[in-house]
Scaffold this active site. Structure first.
Site, PDB file in Angstrom:
ATOM      1  N   ARG A   1     -79.749  23.819  -0.587  1.00 18.89           N
ATOM      2  CA  ARG A   1     -79.312  24.750  -1.628  1.00 18.89           C
ATOM      3  C   ARG A   1     -80.450  25.091  -2.579  1.00 18.89           C
ATOM      4  NH1 ARG A   1     -75.369  22.091   0.599  1.00 18.89           N
ATOM      5  NH2 ARG A   1     -73.183  22.758   0.493  1.00 18.89           N
TER       6      ARG A   1
ATOM      7  N   GLN B   1     -69.699  23.959   3.074  1.00 17.34           N
ATOM      8  CA  GLN B   1     -70.584  24.952   3.686  1.00 17.34           C
ATOM      9  C   GLN B   1     -69.995  26.354   3.590  1.00 17.34           C
ATOM     10  OE1 GLN B   1     -71.677  23.818   7.668  1.00 17.34           O
ATOM     11  NE2 GLN B   1     -72.693  21.943   7.005  1.00 17.34           N
TER      12      GLN B   1
ATOM     13  N   ASP C   1     -69.288  12.588   6.202  1.00 13.07           N
ATOM     14  CA  ASP C   1     -70.470  12.139   6.952  1.00 13.07           C
ATOM     15  C   ASP C   1     -70.504  10.633   7.154  1.00 13.07           C
ATOM     16  OD1 ASP C   1     -71.467  14.673   7.322  1.00 13.07           O
ATOM     17  OD2 ASP C   1     -72.776  14.613   5.563  1.00 13.07           O
TER      18      ASP C   1
ATOM     19  N   ARG D   1     -67.750  13.151  16.956  1.00  9.68           N
ATOM     20  CA  ARG D   1     -68.110  11.879  16.325  1.00  9.68           C
ATOM     21  C   ARG D   1     -67.003  10.835  16.411  1.00  9.68           C
ATOM     22  NH1 ARG D   1     -71.589  14.159  11.102  1.00  9.68           N
ATOM     23  NH2 ARG D   1     -73.520  14.458  12.297  1.00  9.68           N
TER      24      ARG D   1
END
Length: 428
Positions: free
Chosen positions: A25, A168, A312, A343
């Site tokens: 960013r 996002q 995450d 994942r």
């Protein structure tokens, strides 16, 4: 391939690389600013390098300075140039989605693409609202996959309800909204990372946030100086390792403590982790030092509302849960199936190889904690977060763990194995 074994002791002080989300960013806003901006402590990972490469192709100059400083000569709102070739985002979904918002407002043609993994990831979530703003965008598979061809132009502000919490997508629309006509309004179904809102407010941009509602009016970005704090997602691996290992004390200095990023830390504390936090500063992000010591952990419930704030770290939480006492179940994490890999499937199958009592669910996992892990051959596939989570598992398992796919840590945290060895870890 790398060999990992449980060390007798883990002690030391670390500084992790700059926050990846803030690095992306900061670079993009500096490229859009009028004048020279200074950024220090940027992430050294390949994802952030992809954002730098794309910005350079658009005419943004970057000059390395002293002590890790990067000077960015911003081009202003209308100063970016049409690229001569395709803009390759590597493995970085953040680069692709955020730059789509920037490119949609530029009066030229551009094409975004990425590696095989990124080309398989969903892009309709940004294409749809950008089209509502007036952008012309085309892509593969019904305009849902990269490459995306973008004919930029005049945009109008819209009111958009995000179908799922996504920092996002939110940031993509805010970057587009900076150059749109009228007000852009975004409604979030649940809180997600708020780095963009914090940076916009810090820069004096006309953004208002009231609960789940974010409003933005068009504005020019001023030049700025930014020191990027350490990445919490990178620190999380050492927090987990320090809590799980039987003889550990690890201090991590200068790490980002933004509440929208630290749900994993709060869950770890509820599980009984011995953690001490010292706050150093608040603006534009809270930053502090964190010390973790060997702990006796017990599994606790994790709410659906906590998932976006630790998306995450969920593969890492799976490792922790298998070694804590009691049963565990985590739901609401189907988003992990469309990351660099699936994942959920990846972490469950590899932990099962190591003897963990864990099973895969459509949107999460469940199992029985307290079953010791054993060292075996595991494969992270092309996923940096799976590789680091398995390295933590190998560091508390009995016997040697052979980890394949370790090279992918370079996507976000190339220093990971060096820092692991620095505090006494075994990784050869």
């Amino acid at each position: 391939m790398i060999r990992i074994a449980k060390p007798p002791r883990l002690h030391g002080t670390l500084t992790v690389p700059g926050d990846k989300s803030i690095s992306h960013r900061g670079l993009i806003l500096a490229g859009l600013a009028s004048g020279r901006s200074s950024l220090r402590g940027l992430s050294s990972g390949k994802d952030v390098a992809s954002t730098q490469r794309v910005l350079r192709q658009l005419g943004v100059e970057m000059i390395p300075g002293r002590g890790g400083e990067l000077l960015v000569l911003g081009k202003g709102a209308a100063g970016l140039k049409e690229p001569e070739s395709v803009l390759h985002c590597g493995n970085s979904g953040t680069t692709a989605r955020l730059m789509a918002g920037v490119l949609a407002r530029q009066r030229f043609f551009s094409v975004l693409t990425g590696d095989a993994s990124l080309r398989a990831r969903p892009m309709a979530r940004v294409v749809k609202p950008l089209r509502e703003m007036g952008a012309r965008i085309w892509g593969r598979q019904g305009d849902t996959k990269l490459p995306l061809a973008i004919q930029g132009g005049r945009l109008r502000g819209i009111r958009y309800e995000l179908p799922v919490a996504s920092a996002q997508v939110k940031t993509c629309l805010l970057l587009a909204g900076l150059g749109a006509e009228g007000e852009t309004e975004i409604l979030e179904p649940a809180p997600s990372r708020d780095h963009t809102e914090r940076l916009f407010s810090w820069l004096g941009l006309p953004l208002q946030k009231e609960g789940p509602r974010i409003r933005l009016r068009p504005a020019e970005v001023p030049a700025f100086q930014l020191e990027v704090p350490g990445d919490f997602s990178s620190a999380a691996y050492f927090l987990a390792l320090g809590a799980l290992h039987g003889n550990a004390q690890i201090e991590i200095r200068g790490v980002n403590l933004n509440p929208t990023r630290t749900a994993f830390l709060r869950v770890l504390e509820r599980m009984g982790a011995r953690v001490q936090v010292s706050l150093l500063r608040q603006e534009p992000e809270p930053v502090g030092d964190v010390v973790v010591q060997s702990s006796r952990l017990r599994n606790v419930p994790v709410s659906l509302e906590e998932i976006p704030g630790m998306i995450d770290e969920i593969p890492l939480l799976a490792v922790v849960a298998t070694q804590a006492q009691g049963t565990f179940e985590l739901r609401g994490a189907a988003e992990l199936r469309v990351k660099e890999s699936d994942r959920l499937h990846a972490i469950v199958t590899q932990l099962q190889k190591m003897g963990a009592a864990i099973e895969e669910l459509p949107d999460g996992f469940r199992g029985e904690g307290g079953v010791p892990l054993r060292g075996v051959a595991v494969n992270a596939g092309p996923d940096h977060r799976i590789a680091m989570a398995l390295a933590v598992a190998g560091s508390v398992a009995e016997g040697e763990t052979i980890l394949r796919g370790e090279r992918w840590v370079a996507i976000s945290f190339p220093e990971f194995f060096d820092l692991l060895r620095q505090i006494g870890g075994t990784a050869q």
